[in-house]
Each structure stands twice: as C-alpha cells, then as structure tokens.
Write a protein that holds these residues in place. Structure first.
Motif: not given
Length: 514
Positions: A41-56
């Motif tokens: 099932a891992a092929t149906t999940a993505i973990v992606a990095a954001l460069p910064t944290d959104p404000t809201s």
C-alpha cells in the motif's frame, strides 16, 4: 544541459553511494510506515517536504506560495495553472470578458460539494473573494488589487468588475481558494484553520502545525480520482535534512539545491527531477546614478558577463542563460527577444566611448536566501566586470536586509535579484520592473510604463507583441541585465512518476508510483 519546459532529469544509471548512517532530521509526524502485507500500500502514499511551515490553513488569510502546495490538493480554485504554465478549467468551466476587459464572467461547474456536503455555488466564490478584499492583512490581498467588486449573477455565474482592463485576471484566480461560506462563518476563521473543509481532491486528516499536514483522498470529489490515496506534507527547513530524508526513504520527494543534485544522482537511492523555473535571476541597475546614467556603461556591464559559463560551470548546468526578464515558462515570454551577447572586447569599447575612468560602482547582493549560491554568483560577476576594467564595491547582506533595500529602492549601483511570478504570467514582474511604483524601477521611463499598461488591454498575439517590444526595449536600454533562469530541482523516490511545476509547488493529483 538543455531543458524543456519542465523536464525530468533522470538518475544516472549504475551510480552507487554508501548511505552509512544518514538519517532524517526534522521530519516527525505524518503517516505510519506500512509493514508486512501492508507494504504494498506504500505505493499509494506520498510524504513530501515543504521548505518552510505555512502560516495558516485558512485560505482567506494565508496565501504565501508554500501553502499553495497544500491548498491545490484540498480546495478548488476557479482555474488551474498546469505544470508547464498553461491555464485550464477547475471550479470554473469557462470564463469570458467584456469588450474592454474590465469585466470577467466565470461559469461554475454544477454539482460541486465540499467534503462536508455543502454545495459550492457562486455565493461561496463571492464570499471567499470578498473576505479577502475586506482584510488588507490577508496574504492574498495584493492578488486582488484589480477588483472593484464581485457579484453572483446567478447560482453558477460569478462576475468580477475590475478597476481597469486586465487581460491576465483569470491567472490571478488560480491562487485564490474557495471556502464553503456557511461552514466558514459558522466555525470562525481560527477553528476553520484547525479543521479546514474544502472541495478539492483531498481532505484534511490531520493538521499539526510545524510537523505535518496529512491529507487523504476525497472519495466524493467531483473530478477524476487521483491514484495517490494519502499525502503527508511536512515542513523541513534544512537542505541537508531534505536530501537525507529522500535518500533514507523517510521522504518521497523534496526540493534540493543545485549543489546537492550530483550526490543525489550518484546515490543509487533516488532520482532527480529538474525543470526550468518561472523565475529569472538578474542584475538590477540604478540607471539614474553616476556612470550608470550612461546607457553605454550599462550595455558594457551586460556584454562583460559570460552567462553560459555561469550556468554551466558555477551552476552545474542546472540553469539556462536568460535573454529577457521573463522565463520561458511565463506567459509573455518571447524567443524573439535577443539578449546581450558575451563580448568583453565590445564592453571595453563601450566603456572607452562613454569616458568611463574606473569610477567605483556599488554591487549589492544577498549572501543567503532566495538565490542559491548567490555570493558565488556575485563574486563571479565581479570577476567578469573587473576583467573589462569596471571597478565594483561588493556589499553583501543577509536576505532580509537585502530585500528591504529592494523595497525601499536604496541601491546606488547594481544589485543581484530574482523575480518569479506566482501567476506564471508576465504582468506581475512587468508591474514591478517598469511601472512608476515598482520596487525595481529606477529608470522611471514613460515608454516602459506605457507598454506595461498596454499589455493588460489586449489578448493573444497582440499581447505577445507588446511583451516582446517592452522586453527588447528594456534590453537595449540596459535597465536590467537578465542573467539566467534557474531550475527547480527535486530529489525523489526512484519509482515516483511525477511532473514538477515551473513554480516549484507540489501537485500530486496526476502522480503515481511505477
């Protein structure tokens, strides 16, 4: 290296690197890793990095670029900008202007509902836009500066009345997410930001500020169901941590700097996606100051710089020389506009004609921040200028201080800067470069101001012709020196089948694992 728009840069075959004790720092939270029978099932999940944290997670108040990687998945916008910068329908099926481009009607899809069942109609669009217009502190407020008023013509038609003709207005709507008005008002802005409700292809499962924004597929989405079932978007500010996360398997995809690309390619554990961005790195010029008031000196500066060498040697081929102040992915770019060729002998001739006697020109640049390798780029440019006899005083500063000087128009010489329009359209940068109030407009030339305004009142080939005329005129006057178009580079799982966007944001709605 030759780029298409955007292109995938494949992993070098057969390259290996021992990962040793590489670990991911700063990536807590998100979905649990599957094991045993669940591993498939891992092929149906993505973990992606954001460069910064959104404000809201409130799309009325929050609109900085990083948060759009979340909102593109969880909310609808009227139109969508595709990976290659084209515009296509989203919540709106079509849009039409009046004759003078001061009014735009958007016809909405019928049968669209938010994930809680609330129907999305013209009233919700009007509410979403009006709430932003009523709040000058909203990060989206500037995108709507052209709007005089907005109204619901009927249940599925929204009409925007603009303050002046604006041919590119539909592109601005790609940045504004639509909230279900009744739900938003009942919950209140703060509560909505903690448990957002939208009509996009994914719904929020978990909001942990600073840790992870976990999304799951919206099974009631009006459009085509994406293959990826779950997405975890995790803020990871460290370049090294993002690379290590992909190499160790804790992240499936993350943006990386140009100096990290070769090590990722040689790892055997990841692939690299590289696509030309929507931005241009350039030299700004105070064309009213000292020797820079002479167009021949400005032209000499442009002719003295070997853009090809900067992109190929310093940037490792992860950029292309720029010929104009718009990138190829941006609406308004013209391949008919010629840049200034590298010609140091011509630069010396121009300086002699201008009577340049070695007067020092201040060169401001940021030592970190928005332009990767900015200090190295600036020092390389200093070397080229010195080779033709131009003396520069190097003034480095942190990104925040440099940006303040841009906004306050405090530069007395030349300065390193970049511009990447979030709408992937030339109107935004042209406003800043060539109109009276622009932060980068030192020349205050009425010709550029007239052309920048003229492109808003025409469409199609007429608009393209105005862009070409303006960009060519800017080059001949030496108001700016376009240097290069950098690539957005991403390290990714070797099996990820994905098209990166020119603006560097994430859109996994047409993504899968091979």
């Amino acid at each position: 290296m030759t780029f298409s728009r955007p292109r995938r840069r494949p992993l070098a075959a057969g390259a290996l690197l021992s990962l040793g004790g590489i670990v991911l720092a700063g990536c807590a939270g998100g979905f649990d890793e599957p094991s045993g029978d669940a591993a498939e099932a891992a092929t149906t999940a993505i973990v992606a990095a954001l460069p910064t944290d959104p404000t809201s997670m409130d799309p009325v108040r929050s609109g900085a670029l990083v948060v759009l990687s979340v909102f593109f998945h969880t909310f609808d916008q009227l139109v969508k900008i595709t990976a290659d910068g084209e515009m296509e329908p989203k919540l709106a099926e079509e849009w039409t202007p009046n004759d003078d481009l001061t009014q735009w009607d958007f016809a909405l899809r019928e049968g669209v509902t938010a994930s809680n069942g609330e129907e999305i109609t013209a009233d919700d669009v009007v509410f979403s836009y009006q709430a932003i217009l009523d709040d000058p502190t909203s990060e989206n407020f500037a995108y709507l500066s052209s709007i005089d008023s907005v109204e619901a013509v009927d249940e599925h038609t929204v009409r925007f009345h603009l303050k002046q003709p604006f041919s590119a207005f539909p592109r601005n709507t790609s940045l504004i997410s639509i909230v279900p008005a009744d739900t938003y008002q009942e919950m209140g802005a703060d509560a909505f930001a903690q448990d957002p409700v939208g009509s996009g292809p994914y719904v929020f499962e978990n909001v942990q500020k600073g840790v992870a924004y976990d999304l799951v597929r919206n099974e009631d989405y009006w459009g085509d169901a994406p293959e990826i079932e779950s997405i975890s978007l995790q803020p990871v500010s460290s370049d090294e941590s993002r690379v290590n996360g992909v190499l160790s398997g804790s992240l499936d995809v993350a943006q990386v700097g140009p100096t990290q690309v070769s090590s990722v390619e040689s790892s055997g554990s990841a692939q690299v996606f590289s696509a030309l961005s929507n931005g241009v790195v350039f030299l700004g010029v105070n064309s009213t100051s000292g020797v820079l008031a002479d167009v021949r000196v400005r032209e000499a500066i442009a002719a003295a710089i070997d853009q090809e060498a900067i992109t190929e040697s310093l940037l490792g081929g992860l950029a292309e020389p720029a010929t104009a102040m718009l990138a190829p992915a941006v609406e308004g770019y013209s391949d008919e506009v010629a840049g200034t060729a590298y010609d140091p002998e011509r630069a010396e001739e121009l300086l002699a004609e201008a009577g340049y006697a070695g007067e020092t020109i201040t060169f401001d640049y940021a030592t970190d921040g928005r332009i990767p390798l900015s200090a190295e780029v600036a020092q390389t440019i200093q070397g080229y200028l010195s080779d033709v006899g131009i003396s520069v005083d190097m003034v480095g500063a942190d990104q925040e201080s440099h940006t303040l000087k841009v906004r306050n128009k405090e530069f007395t010489g030349i300065y390193l800067n970049t511009w990447a329009p979030s709408t992937v359209d030339g109107d935004l940068p042209l406003t800043d470069f060539y109109e009276a109030s622009g932060n980068n407009n030192y020349a205050q030339d009425p010709v550029t101001a007239e052309l920048a305004a003229a492109q808003r009142g025409v469409t199609g080939e007429e608009r393209e012709a105005v862009f070409a005329e303006l960009l060519d005129y800017s080059n001949t006057q030496g108001y700016f020196v376009p240097l290069y178009v950098p690539a957005n580079n991403f390290a990714a799982d070797p099996a990820l089948d994905w098209a990166p966007r020119a603006d560097g944001l994430y859109d996994f709605t047409e993504t899968s694992f091979q």
